[in-house]
Design a protein around this motif. Structure first.
Motif, mmCIF file in Angstrom:
data_model
loop_
_atom_site.group_PDB
_atom_site.id
_atom_site.type_symbol
_atom_site.label_atom_id
_atom_site.label_comp_id
_atom_site.label_asym_id
_atom_site.label_seq_id
_atom_site.Cartn_x
_atom_site.Cartn_y
_atom_site.Cartn_z
ATOM 1 N N THR A 38 22.638 41.922 -55.947
ATOM 2 C CA THR A 38 23.591 41.741 -57.043
ATOM 3 C C THR A 38 24.963 41.393 -56.488
ATOM 4 O OG1 THR A 38 24.102 44.104 -57.083
ATOM 5 C CG2 THR A 38 22.347 43.330 -58.559
ATOM 6 N N ALA A 39 25.772 40.818 -57.335
ATOM 7 C CA ALA A 39 27.099 40.381 -56.912
ATOM 8 C C ALA A 39 28.086 41.532 -56.991
ATOM 9 C CB ALA A 39 27.579 39.232 -57.795
ATOM 10 N N SER A 42 33.135 38.507 -58.447
ATOM 11 C CA SER A 42 32.930 37.183 -59.013
ATOM 12 C C SER A 42 33.255 36.121 -57.967
ATOM 13 C CB SER A 42 33.812 36.981 -60.251
ATOM 14 O OG SER A 42 33.423 37.842 -61.292
ATOM 15 N N PHE A 136 29.041 32.750 -59.599
ATOM 16 C CA PHE A 136 28.373 33.938 -60.103
ATOM 17 C C PHE A 136 29.422 34.950 -60.545
ATOM 18 C CE2 PHE A 136 28.232 34.379 -55.396
ATOM 19 C CZ PHE A 136 29.054 35.474 -55.221
ATOM 20 N N THR A 141 22.598 39.701 -61.205
ATOM 21 C CA THR A 141 21.496 39.693 -60.254
ATOM 22 C C THR A 141 21.350 38.276 -59.718
ATOM 23 O OG1 THR A 141 20.334 41.505 -61.353
ATOM 24 C CG2 THR A 141 19.024 40.060 -59.932
ATOM 25 N N LEU A 142 21.599 38.112 -58.439
ATOM 26 C CA LEU A 142 21.575 36.790 -57.825
ATOM 27 C C LEU A 142 20.212 36.447 -57.243
ATOM 28 C CD1 LEU A 142 25.003 36.918 -55.963
ATOM 29 C CD2 LEU A 142 24.500 36.148 -58.286
ATOM 30 N N ARG A 153 19.416 31.368 -49.551
ATOM 31 C CA ARG A 153 19.449 32.694 -50.175
ATOM 32 C C ARG A 153 20.214 33.685 -49.313
ATOM 33 N NH1 ARG A 153 13.080 32.133 -51.796
ATOM 34 N NH2 ARG A 153 13.410 30.855 -53.669
ATOM 35 N N LEU A 156 23.771 33.005 -49.997
ATOM 36 C CA LEU A 156 24.165 33.558 -51.296
ATOM 37 C C LEU A 156 24.374 35.068 -51.197
ATOM 38 C CD1 LEU A 156 24.654 33.263 -54.317
ATOM 39 C CD2 LEU A 156 22.173 33.389 -54.667
ATOM 40 N N ALA A 160 27.871 37.125 -51.775
ATOM 41 C CA ALA A 160 27.961 38.260 -52.696
ATOM 42 C C ALA A 160 28.524 39.504 -52.022
ATOM 43 C CB ALA A 160 26.593 38.571 -53.279
#
Length: 403
Positions: A38-39, A42, A136, A141-142, A153, A156, A160
């Motif tokens: 999860t992030a 933002s 995001f 939930t990323l 991924r 990412l 996050a």
């Protein structure tokens, strides 16, 4: 004989995903997420410039009317003041948008005369601005559980602000080949001997798939029941998650694999499936250890490991997709009729107008490893298929994506 689909369903139903572990992001490449990412903030965390240029109020941008340059904003160092009407700020990609501005004019569309900046054309509000949270939002939930951590991924998860992730522990797979005739590569060949290839192909297949299994190479065991029982017993006692044997899976006088497994209390679910190549394949369990008894011919071993072993490994890893990539492509040449067993034919990709087609290879011998090495994919032909003309669409398993 069981159908391929029924046999695969039984295999997957027998698999319990492995436990998870927390791991630094830098060491998690290829591992499978067991908990979602999860992030924590933002992204971008502020309105940011998407280009090098000038931060402005869109309503102030009038061709022929210069704005006064009052400062600079760059990534990591924002302009701290307030931008008033008639003013602009030199800004660089990634820099926070200054208070009072709402847009960016790229530098190619601006002319500087000292601190007087003129613009070639009007722009809409929000021009070349990356809005806060546009990639995001905090709490989102990323990455769901069940996904392998690819490079994008991983990037990412890092964006996050996650330094660690929870992933499935690496499976341990023991691989053994049996046969009096087998010798290791590099060994001078004696009369009636052949070089053992399966341990190497199977190890590469399982180590390169998904999270990358930890391989325990049990080597070659002669066609001797007590020796085979001793080797398999030691492997099963060592805490492996999967045992893969090749050879001795049929019913000849020197085929001892099934007898050895039964002597060790392995519960065999099935033996023989409607598959070509690879009919005499066994599957069972010893406690929570999955046991695959593959045929000894190298093409049969690798095909059965692809069709059954890789989906089982993906389920062990907790992957949401156990099937892996499948394609549907047109045939470059006709397929002959098929019998009662689902056939996995070797094929090569060919460029074609508008895309790619698949050319079946004529070689179907289960010992012809050179043709499998030349193949790009397996063509899946259903049982009792009447044959297919060139141009028909067929299901394809890409082999270069094994790893």
């Amino acid at each position: 004989m069981l159908s391929v689909d029924e046999a695969l369903a039984r295999v997957l139903a027998a698999v319990t995903p492995l436990a998870g572990e927390s791991m630094p992001l830098a060491a998690a490449s290829g591992r499978v997420l067991q908990a979602p990412v999860t992030a924590s903030h933002s992204q971008p965390p502020f309105d940011a410039s998407a280009m090098d240029g000038y931060a402005v109020r869109a309503e102030d941008v009038v061709p022929g009317t210069p704005l006064r340059l009052v400062g600079t904003a760059q990534a990591g160092q924002r302009f701290s003041g307030m931008v008033n009407p008639g003013q602009c700020v030199r800004i660089f990609t990634g820099a926070p948008l200054p208070i009072g501005t709402d847009s960016v004019v790229i530098q190619e569309e601006a002319t500087a005369d000292g601190n007087a900046i003129s613009f070639a054309k009007a722009i809409p509000p929000g021009h070349f601005v990356r809005r806060r949270g546009s990639v995001f939002a905090e709490g989102a939930t990323l990455l769901p559980a069940g996904l392998p951590l690819t490079p994008a991924r991983l990037a990412l998860a890092a964006a996050a602000n996650r330094a660690e992730v929870t992933v499935t522990r690496r499976p341990r797979i023991a691989i053994l080949s049996s046969g009096d005739e087998l010798v290791r590569p590099g060994t001078p060949l004696g009369p009636d001997q052949i070089v053992s290839a399966n341990n190497y192909g199977l190890a590469a297949l399982f180590a390169g798939a998904g999270a990358g299994a930890e391989i325990v190479d049990l080597g070659i065991v002669a066609d001797d029941l007590p020796a085979l029982v001793d080797t398999l017993a030691a492997a099963l006692d060592s805490g492996i998650d999967m045992l893969v044997t090749s050879g001795g899976a049929s019913v000849g006088n020197r085929d001892f694999t099934q007898e050895a497994l039964k002597a060790l209390g392995v519960g065999l679910d099935f033996w023989q499936i409607a598959l070509r190549p690879g009919k005499p394949m066994m599957f069972g369990k010893s406690g929570e250890t999955l046991v695959f008894g593959l045929p000894g011919n190298p093409v049969s071993a690798l095909v059965t490991a692809t069709v059954f072993g890789l989906p089982a490994l993906r389920r062990l890893n907790g992957q949401s997709d156990t099937a892996g990539l499948r394609l549907t492509l047109p045939l470059a040449a006709a397929l002959p009729p098929n019998g009662e067993r689902q056939h996995f034919l070797r094929g090569v990709f060919e460029p074609a107008p508008g895309g790619t087609r698949i050319m079946p290879l004529a070689e179907t011998d289960s010992g012809h490893i050179a043709s499998l090495a030349a193949a790009d994919a397996l063509i899946v032909q259903p049982e009792h298929d009447p044959g297919q003309p060139a141009g028909s669409m067929v299901d394809v398993i890409p082999l270069q994506l094994w790893a």
